[in-house]
Design a protein around this motif. Structure first.
Motif, PDB file in Angstrom:
ATOM      1  N   ASP A  13       0.860  -1.178   0.000  1.00 34.25           N
ATOM      2  CA  ASP A  13       0.000   0.000   0.000  1.00 34.25           C
ATOM      3  C   ASP A  13       0.900   1.233   0.000  1.00 34.25           C
ATOM      4  O   ASP A  13       1.664   1.446   0.930  1.00 34.25           O
ATOM      5  CB  ASP A  13      -0.882  -0.029   1.247  1.00 34.25           C
ATOM      6  CG  ASP A  13      -1.819   1.159   1.347  1.00 34.25           C
ATOM      7  OD1 ASP A  13      -1.767   2.069   0.509  1.00 34.25           O
ATOM      8  OD2 ASP A  13      -2.625   1.171   2.299  1.00 34.25           O
ATOM      9  N   TRP A  22       0.959  -7.670   0.490  1.00 31.93           N
ATOM     10  CA  TRP A  22       0.314  -8.910   0.070  1.00 31.93           C
ATOM     11  C   TRP A  22       1.203  -9.613  -0.940  1.00 31.93           C
ATOM     12  O   TRP A  22       1.928  -8.968  -1.706  1.00 31.93           O
ATOM     13  CB  TRP A  22      -1.049  -8.634  -0.570  1.00 31.93           C
ATOM     14  CG  TRP A  22      -1.734  -9.895  -0.996  1.00 31.93           C
ATOM     15  CD1 TRP A  22      -2.504 -10.706  -0.220  1.00 31.93           C
ATOM     16  CD2 TRP A  22      -1.683 -10.500  -2.288  1.00 31.93           C
ATOM     17  NE1 TRP A  22      -2.934 -11.797  -0.955  1.00 31.93           N
ATOM     18  CE2 TRP A  22      -2.438 -11.684  -2.251  1.00 31.93           C
ATOM     19  CE3 TRP A  22      -1.060 -10.172  -3.483  1.00 31.93           C
ATOM     20  CZ2 TRP A  22      -2.592 -12.527  -3.329  1.00 31.93           C
ATOM     21  CZ3 TRP A  22      -1.209 -11.011  -4.574  1.00 31.93           C
ATOM     22  CH2 TRP A  22      -1.981 -12.172  -4.493  1.00 31.93           C
ATOM     23  N   ARG A  79       0.435  -2.137   4.825  1.00 29.68           N
ATOM     24  CA  ARG A  79      -0.003  -3.491   4.488  1.00 29.68           C
ATOM     25  C   ARG A  79       0.646  -3.984   3.200  1.00 29.68           C
ATOM     26  O   ARG A  79       0.854  -3.206   2.268  1.00 29.68           O
ATOM     27  CB  ARG A  79      -1.522  -3.533   4.374  1.00 29.68           C
ATOM     28  CG  ARG A  79      -2.183  -3.200   5.706  1.00 29.68           C
ATOM     29  CD  ARG A  79      -3.687  -3.140   5.621  1.00 29.68           C
ATOM     30  NE  ARG A  79      -4.095  -2.243   4.536  1.00 29.68           N
ATOM     31  CZ  ARG A  79      -5.168  -2.434   3.778  1.00 29.68           C
ATOM     32  NH1 ARG A  79      -5.950  -3.482   3.978  1.00 29.68           N
ATOM     33  NH2 ARG A  79      -5.477  -1.588   2.825  1.00 29.68           N
ATOM     34  N   GLN A 126      -2.247   0.695  -4.632  1.00 31.82           N
ATOM     35  CA  GLN A 126      -1.501  -0.556  -4.713  1.00 31.82           C
ATOM     36  C   GLN A 126      -0.241  -0.361  -5.545  1.00 31.82           C
ATOM     37  O   GLN A 126      -0.300   0.178  -6.635  1.00 31.82           O
ATOM     38  CB  GLN A 126      -2.373  -1.627  -5.351  1.00 31.82           C
ATOM     39  CG  GLN A 126      -1.694  -2.961  -5.494  1.00 31.82           C
ATOM     40  CD  GLN A 126      -2.629  -3.985  -6.098  1.00 31.82           C
ATOM     41  OE1 GLN A 126      -3.704  -4.205  -5.576  1.00 31.82           O
ATOM     42  NE2 GLN A 126      -2.210  -4.579  -7.193  1.00 31.82           N
ATOM     43  N   ALA A 131      -3.627 -14.787   2.935  1.00 31.90           N
ATOM     44  CA  ALA A 131      -5.084 -14.732   2.899  1.00 31.90           C
ATOM     45  C   ALA A 131      -5.593 -13.332   2.572  1.00 31.90           C
ATOM     46  O   ALA A 131      -6.660 -13.173   1.990  1.00 31.90           O
ATOM     47  CB  ALA A 131      -5.653 -15.191   4.233  1.00 31.90           C
ATOM     48  N   GLY A 132      -4.850 -12.319   2.963  1.00 33.38           N
ATOM     49  CA  GLY A 132      -5.274 -10.943   2.732  1.00 33.38           C
ATOM     50  C   GLY A 132      -4.127  -9.983   2.979  1.00 33.38           C
ATOM     51  O   GLY A 132      -3.006 -10.392   3.280  1.00 33.38           O
ATOM     52  N   TRP A 133      -4.413  -8.705   2.837  1.00 31.51           N
ATOM     53  CA  TRP A 133      -3.417  -7.655   3.072  1.00 31.51           C
ATOM     54  C   TRP A 133      -3.083  -7.633   4.563  1.00 31.51           C
ATOM     55  O   TRP A 133      -3.979  -7.671   5.413  1.00 31.51           O
ATOM     56  CB  TRP A 133      -3.962  -6.307   2.624  1.00 31.51           C
ATOM     57  CG  TRP A 133      -4.032  -6.211   1.130  1.00 31.51           C
ATOM     58  CD1 TRP A 133      -5.009  -6.697   0.321  1.00 31.51           C
ATOM     59  CD2 TRP A 133      -3.058  -5.611   0.278  1.00 31.51           C
ATOM     60  NE1 TRP A 133      -4.705  -6.429  -0.991  1.00 31.51           N
ATOM     61  CE2 TRP A 133      -3.512  -5.761  -1.047  1.00 31.51           C
ATOM     62  CE3 TRP A 133      -1.846  -4.965   0.494  1.00 31.51           C
ATOM     63  CZ2 TRP A 133      -2.808  -5.286  -2.137  1.00 31.51           C
ATOM     64  CZ3 TRP A 133      -1.148  -4.484  -0.596  1.00 31.51           C
ATOM     65  CH2 TRP A 133      -1.625  -4.647  -1.889  1.00 31.51           C
ATOM     66  N   THR A 134      -1.802  -7.574   4.869  1.00 32.15           N
ATOM     67  CA  THR A 134      -1.319  -7.730   6.240  1.00 32.15           C
ATOM     68  C   THR A 134      -0.237  -6.693   6.529  1.00 32.15           C
ATOM     69  O   THR A 134       0.612  -6.441   5.679  1.00 32.15           O
ATOM     70  CB  THR A 134      -0.702  -9.139   6.403  1.00 32.15           C
ATOM     71  OG1 THR A 134      -1.664 -10.106   5.977  1.00 32.15           O
ATOM     72  CG2 THR A 134      -0.304  -9.414   7.827  1.00 32.15           C
TER      73      THR A 134
END
Length: 70
Positions: A9, A39, A37, A14, A44-47
């Protein structure tokens, strides 16, 4: 084997894909602050990057502040 592409991010947009070496440089030089975040395929998702062990170890050491006055 192809290098995994990371996305991150960048001020609400993105950015990526970048390789892990490029992402490591962004982290080491403070371009990706804690909480940003990321990925990559397999997540599984943005972290937040600092919650991922493979990236958390890249964080610059926290400054302990100035040395005590003597």
């Amino acid at each position: 084997m192809a290098e995994v592409g990371w996305y991150y991010d960048d001020a609400g947009k993105q950015a990526g894909p970048v390789g892990q070496a490029a992402l490591a440089e962004l982290i080491r030089f403070g371009r990706l602050a804690p909480g940003v975040r990321v990925w990559r395929p397999g997540l599984a998702g943005w972290t937040p990057w600092e919650t991922l062990p493979e990236l958390a170890e890249l964080a610059p050491p926290l400054s302990a502040g100035p040395p005590p006055l003597t």
